[in-house]
Each structure stands twice: as structure tokens, then as C-alpha cells.
Write a protein that holds these residues in place. Structure first.
Motif, mmCIF file in Angstrom:
data_model
loop_
_atom_site.group_PDB
_atom_site.id
_atom_site.type_symbol
_atom_site.label_atom_id
_atom_site.label_comp_id
_atom_site.label_asym_id
_atom_site.label_seq_id
_atom_site.Cartn_x
_atom_site.Cartn_y
_atom_site.Cartn_z
ATOM 1 N N ARG A 34 -159.016 23.113 -29.328
ATOM 2 C CA ARG A 34 -157.757 23.831 -29.537
ATOM 3 C C ARG A 34 -157.378 23.908 -31.007
ATOM 4 N N HIS A 37 -158.745 27.359 -32.391
ATOM 5 C CA HIS A 37 -158.460 28.526 -31.557
ATOM 6 C C HIS A 37 -158.513 29.832 -32.345
ATOM 7 N N GLN A 101 -159.780 28.250 -25.341
ATOM 8 C CA GLN A 101 -159.040 29.023 -26.324
ATOM 9 C C GLN A 101 -158.082 30.020 -25.677
ATOM 10 N N GLN A 102 -158.401 30.428 -24.455
ATOM 11 C CA GLN A 102 -157.522 31.373 -23.744
ATOM 12 C C GLN A 102 -156.527 30.658 -22.823
ATOM 13 N N ASN A 103 -156.361 29.356 -23.048
ATOM 14 C CA ASN A 103 -155.409 28.546 -22.277
ATOM 15 C C ASN A 103 -155.743 28.487 -20.784
#
Length: 300
Positions: A34, A37, A101-103
Motif C-alpha cells: 500500500r 500504490h 492497490q485497488q482496495n
């Protein structure tokens, strides 16, 4: 107890310790990813490969295992297996980094909750491994828990299934390959090096350059990806050669559980009641599986 049996048990116990630490590192990996990101997933995989090659090469030279590298290069069968495992782990890295990275940390953790079930399936179908009644009860409970998780996350199911499939197949290929962990990882990253370099050169040739050009403060953090990558993969590959694949799969629940907890308490993803229920069911299954392992150990 015969000496050979004691040696086999000790070998498996060493593998268990290695697997335990590998899965803890992987479980905490979202904390590292994270921070990166702003780096595109495909680009970061490229830098990850480039950073891992010198780490592995240095370790190969220090441990004097260059002869094993030459043995792989001289064997079309081993080279083919290493190429397959390289493609599988490279794909797995790309999918996982994209998810974090896209949660989609829950989706990633679900993938690694599914993975042990795939491991058990592969172990029983292709490796002649057998489970006891308690072992099958644990598998049944875990399957129920994973089914509950999947039902609550159908929109990201493709991420979960692709992560589970690529890593389970990677582990099986490594287990079936008569190659030790360090030479194997060195060969895998070496095979991926040229495509990684060509991709990064392509990105640099574009007007915008690479993501890293716009975030120079992340260069050193990206460079650490070699160590972050090599350490758990070396531990995992060594453990896979020492343990039953089914057992290795169940210990893996450590990793997605840590990621699951990070998603809740650190990244503040919303926890739905159905996800909590599945969490309880899966850990009940893990408890039964550990009980079965201890029962087997006491009778040997």
C-alpha cells in the motif's frame, strides 16, 4: 521409532516452521504494497523481478549452488518446469498487487482462503496423499466457510479464483520439481528478467515515462522488493519440498487471516456479518486440522 521415520518427521517439522514464517510475511505484505500504490501494478512487477535477480544471484554465489543452476539449464524437463512456475508466480504477483492497490484486500484474502482447498484437492488427486476422517471434516468445514465468503463477494470472485489457482499450481510445480528453493527462485526470476526489462524500457520510451519517474521518493522502497519477494518464496519452496501438500495448504490460512485483519483494522474495509461468520467457520476447520496433525504425531 526407526531412524528413517524420525528423520522424516524432523524434515517435515522444519518445513512447518519455514511455512509458518513465509505465511506471516505474506500476510503482512499489504502494509508494504500500500506504500507503493502510486506505482502501476504491471510496472511494479517488473521492478520486483529486476530487484529479486541480484538478491538471488548473490545468495547463489555465497552458498555455492551455481552447479544447480547449470543442471537446470542442461535439462529441458527442469527448464520447462521452471518456466511454468515462473509464469505462474509472475501472474500471481500481478493479480495480488492489483487487488491490494485497488482496495480489494478482502478479495485477495478470499483467494488465499480458497487456495488451501485447491492444495488439498491437488494433493489427493495427483500426489497420492490421504486425509483422515478428521482431515476431511476440516476440509468440509473450510469449504463451507469459503463458500460463505464467496457468496458475499461475487463481484470480485475473478480476483479470488485467479489468485487461488495460480498459487496452488505454482506450489504443486515446485513440489514436483527436484530443484531446491534458492536455485529454483533464481531461475524463475532470471526467466522473467528479459520480459520485465523490455516492458520497463517500453514504458520509459513513452512521453509520460514510468510511474517511478514521477515518484522518485519510492525508488528505495521499490528496490527492497527483491528482499521482500525472495525471503517468503524461498521459505515456501523449501517447505513445499518437506511437507505434505495438503498440510502446507492448511497452514496457509495464517496469511489470508492476517490480510483479512489488516483490511478491517488498518485499511478500514467494511466487515459484513457473513464475512465474520465465514472467518469463524474457517478457523474452526483449521483447529480440527491441527488437532488431527497432533493426534497423528502422538501415535508415531
Amino acid at each position: 521409532m526407526p531412524e528413517q521415520a524420525r528423520s522424516h518427521i524432523k524434515h517435515a517439522q522444519n518445513g512447518l516452521i519455514m511455512a509458518f514464517f513465509a505465511y506471516i510475511i505474506w500476510g503482512l505484505l499489504p502494509l508494504y504494497l500500500r506504500q507503493l500504490h502510486d506505482i502501476a501494478p504491471v510496472e511494479f512487477v517488473g521492478w520486483r523481478i529486476i530487484s529479486t535477480v541480484p538478491v538471488c544471484t548473490l545468495l547463489i554465489l555465497i552458498t555455492r549452488q551455481t552447479s544447480q543452476i547449470w543442471a537446470i539449464l542442461r535439462s529441458p524437463k527442469l527448464l520447462g518446469l521452471m518456466t511454468l512456475s515462473a509464469l505462474l508466480i509472475g501472474g500471481n504477483w500481478l493479480i495480488y498487487i492489483f487487488a491490494v492497490q485497488q482496495n480489494h484486500i478482502f478479495a485477495a484474502s478470499i483467494g488465499y482462503y480458497i487456495n488451501p482447498l485447491v492444495n488439498v484437492l491437488l494433493g489427493t488427486l495427483f500426489m497420492g496423499e490421504k486425509l483422515s476422517r478428521r482431515g476431511w471434516l476440516a476440509v468440509g468445514l473450510a469449504t463451507l466457510g469459503v463458500t460463505v465468503l464467496i457468496w458475499g463477494a461475487l463481484d470480485t470472485l475473478s480476483i479470488s479464483l485467479s489468485l487461488a489457482a495460480t498459487f496452488a499450481l505454482y506450489g504443486m510445480v515446485r513440489k514436483l520439481s527436484p530443484v531446491e528453493s534458492l536455485p529454483g527462485l533464481t531461475m524463475e526470476t532470471a526467466l522473467l528478467l528479459l520480459p520485465a526489462v523490455l516492458w520497463l524500457v517500453h514504458l520509459s520510451g513513452q512521453n509520460t515515462g514510468t510511474s517511478l519517474h514521477h515518484h522518485p521518493n519510492l525508488i528505495w522502497l521499490t528496490a527492497l522488493s527483491g528482499i521482500v519477494t525472495a525471503t517468503p518464496l524461498l521459505l515456501f519452496a523449501a517447505a513445499a519440498r518437506r511437507m505434505d501438500y495438503s498440510t502446507l495448504g492448511f497452514i496457509q490460512y495464517i496469511s489470508p487471516t492476517l490480510a483479512f485483519l489488516l483490511g478491517i483494522f488498518v485499511f478500514h474495509e467494511h466487515l459484513r456479518p457473513i464475512q465474520l461468520l465465514s472467518f469463524v467457520i474457517i478457523w474452526a476447520a483449521l483447529g480440527i486440522f491441527i488437532w488431527d496433525m497432533l493426534a497423528k504425531k502422538s501415535t508415531t
